[in-house]
Write a protein that holds these residues in place. Structure first.
Motif, PDB file in Angstrom:
ATOM      1  N   GLY A 102       0.805  -1.220   0.000  1.00 55.91           N
ATOM      2  CA  GLY A 102       0.000   0.000   0.000  1.00 55.91           C
ATOM      3  C   GLY A 102       0.837   1.269   0.000  1.00 55.91           C
ATOM      4  O   GLY A 102       0.397   2.304  -0.502  1.00 55.91           O
ATOM      5  N   HIS A 103       2.043   1.203   0.576  1.00 52.51           N
ATOM      6  CA  HIS A 103       2.908   2.381   0.587  1.00 52.51           C
ATOM      7  C   HIS A 103       3.297   2.793  -0.828  1.00 52.51           C
ATOM      8  O   HIS A 103       3.405   3.984  -1.134  1.00 52.51           O
ATOM      9  CB  HIS A 103       4.168   2.103   1.412  1.00 52.51           C
ATOM     10  CG  HIS A 103       3.903   1.902   2.876  1.00 52.51           C
ATOM     11  ND1 HIS A 103       3.195   2.803   3.624  1.00 52.51           N
ATOM     12  CD2 HIS A 103       4.263   0.909   3.725  1.00 52.51           C
ATOM     13  CE1 HIS A 103       3.129   2.377   4.877  1.00 52.51           C
ATOM     14  NE2 HIS A 103       3.755   1.219   4.963  1.00 52.51           N
ATOM     15  N   LEU A 104       3.512   1.828  -1.696  1.00 56.86           N
ATOM     16  CA  LEU A 104       3.919   2.138  -3.068  1.00 56.86           C
ATOM     17  C   LEU A 104       2.793   2.808  -3.841  1.00 56.86           C
ATOM     18  O   LEU A 104       3.044   3.635  -4.726  1.00 56.86           O
ATOM     19  CB  LEU A 104       4.350   0.864  -3.791  1.00 56.86           C
ATOM     20  CG  LEU A 104       5.547   0.104  -3.190  1.00 56.86           C
ATOM     21  CD1 LEU A 104       5.869  -1.115  -4.051  1.00 56.86           C
ATOM     22  CD2 LEU A 104       6.766   0.998  -3.063  1.00 56.86           C
ATOM     23  N   LYS A 105       1.555   2.452  -3.519  1.00 53.71           N
ATOM     24  CA  LYS A 105       0.422   3.013  -4.248  1.00 53.71           C
ATOM     25  C   LYS A 105       0.224   4.493  -3.967  1.00 53.71           C
ATOM     26  O   LYS A 105      -0.510   5.169  -4.693  1.00 53.71           O
ATOM     27  CB  LYS A 105      -0.842   2.223  -3.900  1.00 53.71           C
ATOM     28  CG  LYS A 105      -0.773   0.759  -4.336  1.00 53.71           C
ATOM     29  CD  LYS A 105      -2.036  -0.001  -3.963  1.00 53.71           C
ATOM     30  CE  LYS A 105      -1.942  -1.460  -4.413  1.00 53.71           C
ATOM     31  NZ  LYS A 105      -3.149  -2.243  -4.029  1.00 53.71           N
ATOM     32  N   LEU A 106       0.851   5.003  -2.910  1.00 51.52           N
ATOM     33  CA  LEU A 106       0.744   6.428  -2.576  1.00 51.52           C
ATOM     34  C   LEU A 106       1.806   7.259  -3.276  1.00 51.52           C
ATOM     35  O   LEU A 106       1.827   8.486  -3.141  1.00 51.52           O
ATOM     36  CB  LEU A 106       0.856   6.620  -1.059  1.00 51.52           C
ATOM     37  CG  LEU A 106      -0.203   5.911  -0.209  1.00 51.52           C
ATOM     38  CD1 LEU A 106       0.112   6.092   1.272  1.00 51.52           C
ATOM     39  CD2 LEU A 106      -1.589   6.462  -0.523  1.00 51.52           C
ATOM     40  N   LEU A 107       2.695   6.613  -4.028  1.00 51.46           N
ATOM     41  CA  LEU A 107       3.794   7.311  -4.692  1.00 51.46           C
ATOM     42  C   LEU A 107       3.595   7.268  -6.204  1.00 51.46           C
ATOM     43  O   LEU A 107       2.948   6.352  -6.724  1.00 51.46           O
ATOM     44  CB  LEU A 107       5.129   6.652  -4.323  1.00 51.46           C
ATOM     45  CG  LEU A 107       5.462   6.593  -2.834  1.00 51.46           C
ATOM     46  CD1 LEU A 107       6.755   5.809  -2.617  1.00 51.46           C
ATOM     47  CD2 LEU A 107       5.594   7.988  -2.256  1.00 51.46           C
ATOM     48  N   PRO A 108       4.146   8.267  -6.927  1.00 48.81           N
ATOM     49  CA  PRO A 108       4.024   8.253  -8.392  1.00 48.81           C
ATOM     50  C   PRO A 108       4.716   7.042  -8.998  1.00 48.81           C
ATOM     51  O   PRO A 108       5.924   6.870  -8.858  1.00 48.81           O
ATOM     52  CB  PRO A 108       4.693   9.566  -8.815  1.00 48.81           C
ATOM     53  CG  PRO A 108       5.533   9.987  -7.659  1.00 48.81           C
ATOM     54  CD  PRO A 108       4.862   9.454  -6.442  1.00 48.81           C
ATOM     55  N   GLU A 109       3.932   6.193  -9.661  1.00 58.07           N
ATOM     56  CA  GLU A 109       4.441   4.916 -10.148  1.00 58.07           C
ATOM     57  C   GLU A 109       5.581   5.083 -11.147  1.00 58.07           C
ATOM     58  O   GLU A 109       6.566   4.340 -11.115  1.00 58.07           O
ATOM     59  CB  GLU A 109       3.301   4.124 -10.787  1.00 58.07           C
ATOM     60  CG  GLU A 109       3.698   2.748 -11.266  1.00 58.07           C
ATOM     61  CD  GLU A 109       2.531   1.988 -11.849  1.00 58.07           C
ATOM     62  OE1 GLU A 109       2.715   1.323 -12.880  1.00 58.07           O
ATOM     63  OE2 GLU A 109       1.428   2.059 -11.259  1.00 58.07           O
ATOM     64  N   ALA A 110       5.449   6.064 -12.035  1.00 59.42           N
ATOM     65  CA  ALA A 110       6.476   6.255 -13.066  1.00 59.42           C
ATOM     66  C   ALA A 110       7.834   6.565 -12.462  1.00 59.42           C
ATOM     67  O   ALA A 110       8.875   6.210 -13.032  1.00 59.42           O
ATOM     68  CB  ALA A 110       6.053   7.368 -14.018  1.00 59.42           C
ATOM     69  N   GLU A 111       7.847   7.219 -11.304  1.00 54.48           N
ATOM     70  CA  GLU A 111       9.115   7.615 -10.681  1.00 54.48           C
ATOM     71  C   GLU A 111       9.749   6.461  -9.915  1.00 54.48           C
ATOM     72  O   GLU A 111      10.971   6.283  -9.943  1.00 54.48           O
ATOM     73  CB  GLU A 111       8.884   8.808  -9.745  1.00 54.48           C
ATOM     74  CG  GLU A 111       8.301  10.036 -10.426  1.00 54.48           C
ATOM     75  CD  GLU A 111       9.214  10.569 -11.515  1.00 54.48           C
ATOM     76  OE1 GLU A 111      10.441  10.409 -11.400  1.00 54.48           O
ATOM     77  OE2 GLU A 111       8.687  11.130 -12.491  1.00 54.48           O
ATOM     78  N   ILE A 112       8.937   5.678  -9.216  1.00 52.78           N
ATOM     79  CA  ILE A 112       9.525   4.619  -8.386  1.00 52.78           C
ATOM     80  C   ILE A 112       9.952   3.412  -9.211  1.00 52.78           C
ATOM     81  O   ILE A 112      10.649   2.537  -8.703  1.00 52.78           O
ATOM     82  CB  ILE A 112       8.563   4.187  -7.266  1.00 52.78           C
ATOM     83  CG1 ILE A 112       7.278   3.589  -7.851  1.00 52.78           C
ATOM     84  CG2 ILE A 112       8.234   5.356  -6.360  1.00 52.78           C
ATOM     85  CD1 ILE A 112       6.334   3.061  -6.781  1.00 52.78           C
ATOM     86  N   LYS A 113       9.543   3.345 -10.471  1.00 49.20           N
ATOM     87  CA  LYS A 113      10.000   2.249 -11.321  1.00 49.20           C
ATOM     88  C   LYS A 113      11.508   2.278 -11.523  1.00 49.20           C
ATOM     89  O   LYS A 113      12.122   1.271 -11.853  1.00 49.20           O
ATOM     90  CB  LYS A 113       9.306   2.314 -12.686  1.00 49.20           C
ATOM     91  CG  LYS A 113       7.901   1.756 -12.694  1.00 49.20           C
ATOM     92  CD  LYS A 113       7.314   1.779 -14.096  1.00 49.20           C
ATOM     93  CE  LYS A 113       5.923   1.164 -14.114  1.00 49.20           C
ATOM     94  NZ  LYS A 113       5.326   1.189 -15.469  1.00 49.20           N
ATOM     95  N   ARG A 114      12.101   3.463 -11.327  1.00 45.86           N
ATOM     96  CA  ARG A 114      13.545   3.597 -11.530  1.00 45.86           C
ATOM     97  C   ARG A 114      14.339   3.073 -10.349  1.00 45.86           C
ATOM     98  O   ARG A 114      15.560   2.979 -10.412  1.00 45.86           O
ATOM     99  CB  ARG A 114      13.901   5.062 -11.770  1.00 45.86           C
ATOM    100  CG  ARG A 114      13.252   5.666 -13.010  1.00 45.86           C
ATOM    101  CD  ARG A 114      13.742   7.078 -13.243  1.00 45.86           C
ATOM    102  NE  ARG A 114      13.299   7.999 -12.220  1.00 45.86           N
ATOM    103  CZ  ARG A 114      13.734   9.257 -12.098  1.00 45.86           C
ATOM    104  NH1 ARG A 114      14.653   9.714 -12.925  1.00 45.86           N
ATOM    105  NH2 ARG A 114      13.276  10.048 -11.151  1.00 45.86           N
ATOM    106  N   ALA A 115      13.665   2.759  -9.251  1.00 43.35           N
ATOM    107  CA  ALA A 115      14.360   2.366  -8.023  1.00 43.35           C
ATOM    108  C   ALA A 115      14.248   0.860  -7.794  1.00 43.35           C
ATOM    109  O   ALA A 115      13.366   0.192  -8.328  1.00 43.35           O
ATOM    110  CB  ALA A 115      13.792   3.118  -6.830  1.00 43.35           C
TER     111      ALA A 115
END
Length: 366
Positions: A102-115
Motif C-alpha cells: 500500500g505504501h507504493l500506491k501512494l507514490l508516483p508509479e512512473a518515478e519509483i519504477k527507476r528504483a
C-alpha cells in the motif's frame, strides 16, 4: 630396511589445483540465493527481503553518516510526504524499503519504477527509523542537485528577490525550521556557509517538512564564494536585537554578538570597530529596508554572526536589523528570528511591488 624399500607416496592434487591459478574474480562463485519477486502493479516489481537480510540496517547506518553522504552522494529520506515531494521535484530514487504494498500506491508509479523496491518487515523499519511513529517507508536517493531540481510551480510563482544566508547554524532542528520558514516566505535561494549543520541530516529533513524540495539550498560555502551566489546588486543585512540607541554588540536575535578573539592583537578603530569588525547602521526590523534584491544573514545561537558576515553586509551597504526584546531577555531563537525578519521582508517587498504597479497604472499626463 623394510621402510627404506617402500616407494614414496605420491600426493595427488585436486584437478582445479593442478590447473593454472585463478584470481578470486575468476573462480566460480556459488549461485546467489533465490530472490522472491512479486508484482505490486503491472510492470512494477519488488523484491521480498529474506530472513536475516542485513541490507536495510547497513544502508541506513551508512546513509546517516555525513562522510558517507559526501563521498557517495546519497541521502536517506523517510515517510510518504518527504519521499513524494522528492520524487515530484525530480530527485532520483535508488532503493525504497517498504513494509506493505500500500505504501507504493501512494507514490508516483512512473518515478519509483527507476528504483530497487525491497519489501521488509515493519519491525525492521521500526528498528532503524528515527521517527517516533514510523510509517514503514524509507528511501535512499541520490543527493539532489539544486540546478537540476523541478521545484513546484506555485513555489516558483511566489518566489521573491529575497535570499537567506545561514551563518553557523549548528542545531539540526533550528536549521530545518529556518528552511521551512524560507520556503514559506518565498525565498529565492538559501545559502549555507561552512560551519552550518549538513542540511541532509535526518533531523534537519524532518524539521524542514519538505522545504528541501521547494527552495534551492546551496551548502558548504566559504565566505569568499558567497557573493558569487548572490544576484548582482544584492544588499546584505544581518539580524540582531540591538536597539538603535545601544552600541553594537550589546545583544542579539538568534545570534551571539560578534566579539574579537581575546588572543587577537588590538587594532586601531576608525570606520570599523574592534578587530576590524565594521560598524553597521542599526534599525528596527519593521522599518523600510527590503529593496530588491536583498539577502538576510541569520547567525547561530552559540557562535553567532561571523566577522565575515558583517564585512559582507558593510560592503553592500547593508544594515543590522534590530528585533526589540524585553530587557533581560538575552536573545531569540535563531529560527524565530529568521521567521520574523523573512516574513517582514516579504511584506515590504510585496508592498513595494504593489506601489510600483499602482504608479504604472496611473494615466500619463496629457
Amino acid at each position: 630396511v623394510r621402510a627404506l624399500r617402500r616407494s614414496p607416496v605420491r600426493v595427488l592434487q585436486p584437478q582445479s589445483s593442478r590447473e593454472s591459478p585463478q584470481s578470486p574474480a575468476e573462480r566460480p562463485q556459488p549461485p546467489p540465493p533465490a530472490v522472491e519477486r512479486s508484482a505490486a502493479a503491472p510492470g512494477l516489481w519488488y523484491e521480498k527481503a529474506a530472513p536475516g537480510d542485513r541490507r536495510l540496517g547497513k544502508v541506513v547506518t551508512l546513509a546517516k553518516s555525513k562522510k558517507f553522504r559526501d563521498n557517495h552522494g546519497k541521502v536517506l529520506l523517510e515517510g510518504h510526504r518527504l519521499i513524494k515531494d522528492a520524487l515530484e521535484a525530480g530527485a532520483v530514487p535508488q532503493t525504497l524499503f517498504f513494509s506493505t504494498v500500500g505504501h507504493l500506491k501512494l507514490l508516483p508509479e512512473a518515478e519509483i519504477k527507476r528504483a530497487s523496491l525491497v519489501k521488509v518487515k515493519f519491525e525492521d523499519i521500526k528498528t532503524w527509523s528515527d521517527l517516533v511513529t514510523p510509517q514503514g517507508l524509507l528511501g535512499i536517493f541520490s543527493k539532489p542537485d539544486p540546478a537540476k531540481m523541478s521545484y513546484p510551480a506555485a513555489q516558483l510563482a511566489s518566489s521573491l528577490p529575497l535570499l537567506l544566508i545561514c551563518d553557523n547554524i549548528r542545531d539540526p532542528g533550528n536549521l530545518g525550521t529556518i528552511l521551512r520558514s524560507a520556503a514559506g516566505a518565498g525565498c529565492e535561494k538559501v545559502l549555507l556557509t561552512k560551519g552550518c549543520v549538513d542540511p541532509w541530516e535526518p533531523k534537519v529533513l524532518r524539521a524542514g517538512m519538505g522545504a528541501h524540495f521547494r527552495v534551492p539550498i546551496i551548502a558548504s560555502l566559504d565566505w569568499e564564494s558567497v557573493p558569487t551566489n548572490l544576484p548582482a546588486g544584492t544588499q546584505v543585512c544581518v539580524a540582531d536585537n540591538n536597539e538603535p540607541d545601544v552600541p553594537r554588540g550589546a545583544g542579539r536575535a538568534g545570534s551571539a554578538p560578534v566579539k574579537p578573539s581575546p588572543k587577537a592583537a588590538p587594532e586601531p578603530q576608525g570606520e570599523e570597530g574592534a578587530a576590524g569588525i565594521p560598524e553597521l547602521a542599526v534599525q528596527r526590523y519593521y522599518e523600510d529596508w527590503a529593496r530588491p534584491p536583498v539577502a538576510v544573514v541569520i547567525g547561530g545561537e552559540t557562535h553567532g554572526l561571523s566577522a565575515a558576515a558583517l564585512r559582507l553586509a558593510a560592503s553592500t551597504g547593508g544594515k543590522r536589523l534590530s528585533i526589540p526584546v524585553v530587557p533581560g531577555v538575552d536573545s531569540l531563537n535563531s529560527a524565530i528570528a529568521a521567521a520574523i525578519v523573512l516574513f517582514e521582508g516579504k511584506r515590504q517587498l510585496l508592498w513595494r511591488h504593489k506601489q510600483e504597479d499602482d504608479r504604472q497604472k496611473l494615466p500619463v499626463p496629457g
